[in-house]
Design an enzyme around this catalytic site. Structure first.
Site, PDB file in Angstrom:
ATOM      1  N   LYS A 121     -66.438 -50.008 -34.600  1.00 53.63           N
ATOM      2  CA  LYS A 121     -65.991 -50.860 -35.708  1.00 53.63           C
ATOM      3  C   LYS A 121     -64.929 -50.163 -36.564  1.00 53.63           C
ATOM      4  CE  LYS A 121     -68.896 -53.510 -37.902  1.00 53.63           C
ATOM      5  NZ  LYS A 121     -70.059 -53.947 -38.698  1.00 53.63           N
ATOM      6  N   TYR A 170     -65.087 -64.043 -46.240  1.00 53.66           N
ATOM      7  CA  TYR A 170     -66.103 -63.666 -45.249  1.00 53.66           C
ATOM      8  C   TYR A 170     -67.478 -64.155 -45.713  1.00 53.66           C
ATOM      9  CZ  TYR A 170     -69.539 -60.758 -42.865  1.00 53.66           C
ATOM     10  OH  TYR A 170     -70.643 -60.324 -42.168  1.00 53.66           O
ATOM     11  N   SER A 198     -75.194 -63.182 -43.763  1.00 55.04           N
ATOM     12  CA  SER A 198     -74.848 -61.913 -44.401  1.00 55.04           C
ATOM     13  C   SER A 198     -75.204 -61.897 -45.882  1.00 55.04           C
ATOM     14  CB  SER A 198     -73.342 -61.691 -44.259  1.00 55.04           C
ATOM     15  OG  SER A 198     -72.917 -60.649 -45.093  1.00 55.04           O
TER      16      SER A 198
END
Ligand SMILES: NC(=O)c1ccc[n+]([C@@H]2O[C@H](COP(=O)([O-])OP(=O)(O)OC[C@H]3O[C@@H](n4cnc5c(N)ncnc54)[C@H](O)[C@@H]3O)[C@@H](O)[C@H]2O)c1
Length: 307
Positions: A179, A140, A117
């Protein structure tokens, strides 16, 4: 060809699984998911099987290793809500599970393409390049950075095996609706304007992100599958565009003129500006994004309108 797509009930995974069905009709495709943020409806039309389980469960991987054999693994499953702050859970789910995936790949001599990411770059200075500015703002992003380091160590130890990490920037497009609040800004802004509500943006909507259309992301995954290389690559559009611009584009497409409402940003770990330097992916994978933000949103809005 036997293909495993972890997180295959999710946004990106389901698009990959269905594209493999289309391009490689004889391939056997399996999806592995625990349906925590994915949805079975993303798999309507998918021709393959589903293994239901949790990627952080070592017994699941023992079962898979014993009972299956895959040539390619697309590893997309992860906690994808970047605001989750439970460090233990994030690291166990996102980072540790890659070791199970790699362990199976070693047994099967399989190729691994996993989702990293742009979160690894935090607020480092753009354009983001793979080899610098690795300063994640949240756990994250950190979990993805550690995945990249696990993969790097693995390929150093087993250079014959191919492992590719794709650092996706902000992906948007069909399949993301389940999501909810973690779906893209493109989707959130569309929903609000569609309902004649003022889209809520953090002050003053000039944050810039590299938005990349799902079709370009799926293409990057397929290129990665075809290339005999290992490494980590940025996957973005290479353009940084503002939230205000998205409001303008969607207003234009829906024939409206709704002004955003600006609110305070509640996060102290927010990425204000992302932009991918995609020269490495261009050169080594042959990746070249086809969709500008205008083209991607136009195609997506048509899909959302059922046109
Ligand atoms: N969408 C983006 O903009 C973006 C950007 C950067 C990176 N990524 C990465 O891409 C991958 C796919 O993201 P997405 O946007 O499709 O999100 P998503 O939430 O739609 O997909 C994730 C999938 O993984 C599954 N999953 C979650 N935890 C699991 C577990 N413990 N065991 C088994 N399955 C589990 C979910 O049910 C879901 O189907 C993720 O690794 C994410 O971190 C996405």
């Amino acid at each position: 060809m036997r293909v495993l797509v972890t997180g295959g009930a999710g946004f990106i995974g389901s698009n990959i699984a269905k594209e493999i069905n289309k391009l490689y009709p004889t391939a056997k495709v399996y999806v592995l998911d625990n349906f925590s943020s994915g949805h079975f409806k993303n798999l309507i039309g998918f021709k393959g099987e589903v293994i239901t389980g949790d990627i952080k469960d070592p017994e699941l991987w023992e079962y898979i290793e014993k009972n299956f054999q895959f040539d390619v693994i697309f590893h997309e499953a992860a906690i994808t809500d970047t605001t989750v702050q439970d460090q233990f859970l994030m690291m166990k789910t996102n980072s540790d599970s890659l070791r199970y995936v790699l362990n199976c790949a070693l047994k099967w001599k399989a190729k691994v393409i996993y989702a990293s990411s742009a979160g690894v770059y935090g607020n480092s200075s753009p354009p983001m390049r793979e080899d610098r500015g690795l300063t994640p703002e949240n756990v994250y992003g950190f979990s993805k950075l550690i995945m990249d380091q696990i993969a790097l160590n693995f390929v150093q130890e087993y250079p014959d095996l191919k492992v590719i990490g794709l650092r996706y920037f902000n992906v948007y497009g069909p399949g993301e609706s389940f999501k909810g609040k973690t779906a893209s800004m493109v989707y959130q802004i569309y929903l609000q304007i569609k309902q004649d509500k003022r889209p809520k943006l953090f002050k003053w909507g000039e944050q810039r992100r590299d938005f990349v259309y799902i079709k370009d992301v799926v293409k990057a995954n397929l290129l990665a599958m075809e290339k005999d290389v290992s490494g980590v690559f940025n996957v973005g559009s290479s353009q940084a565009r503002s939230f205000n611009e998205i409001v303008q584009i969607i207003n234009g497409l829906l024939g409206k003129n709704i002004e955003p409402e600006y609110i305070d940003c509640p996060y102290d770990f927010y990425q204000n500006y992302t932009q991918a330097d995609i020269s490495k992916a261009r050169e080594i994978l042959g990746y070249s994004p086809e969709y500008s933000l205008e083209e991607g949103i136009e195609e997506y809005v048509k899909f959302l309108q059922g046109l």
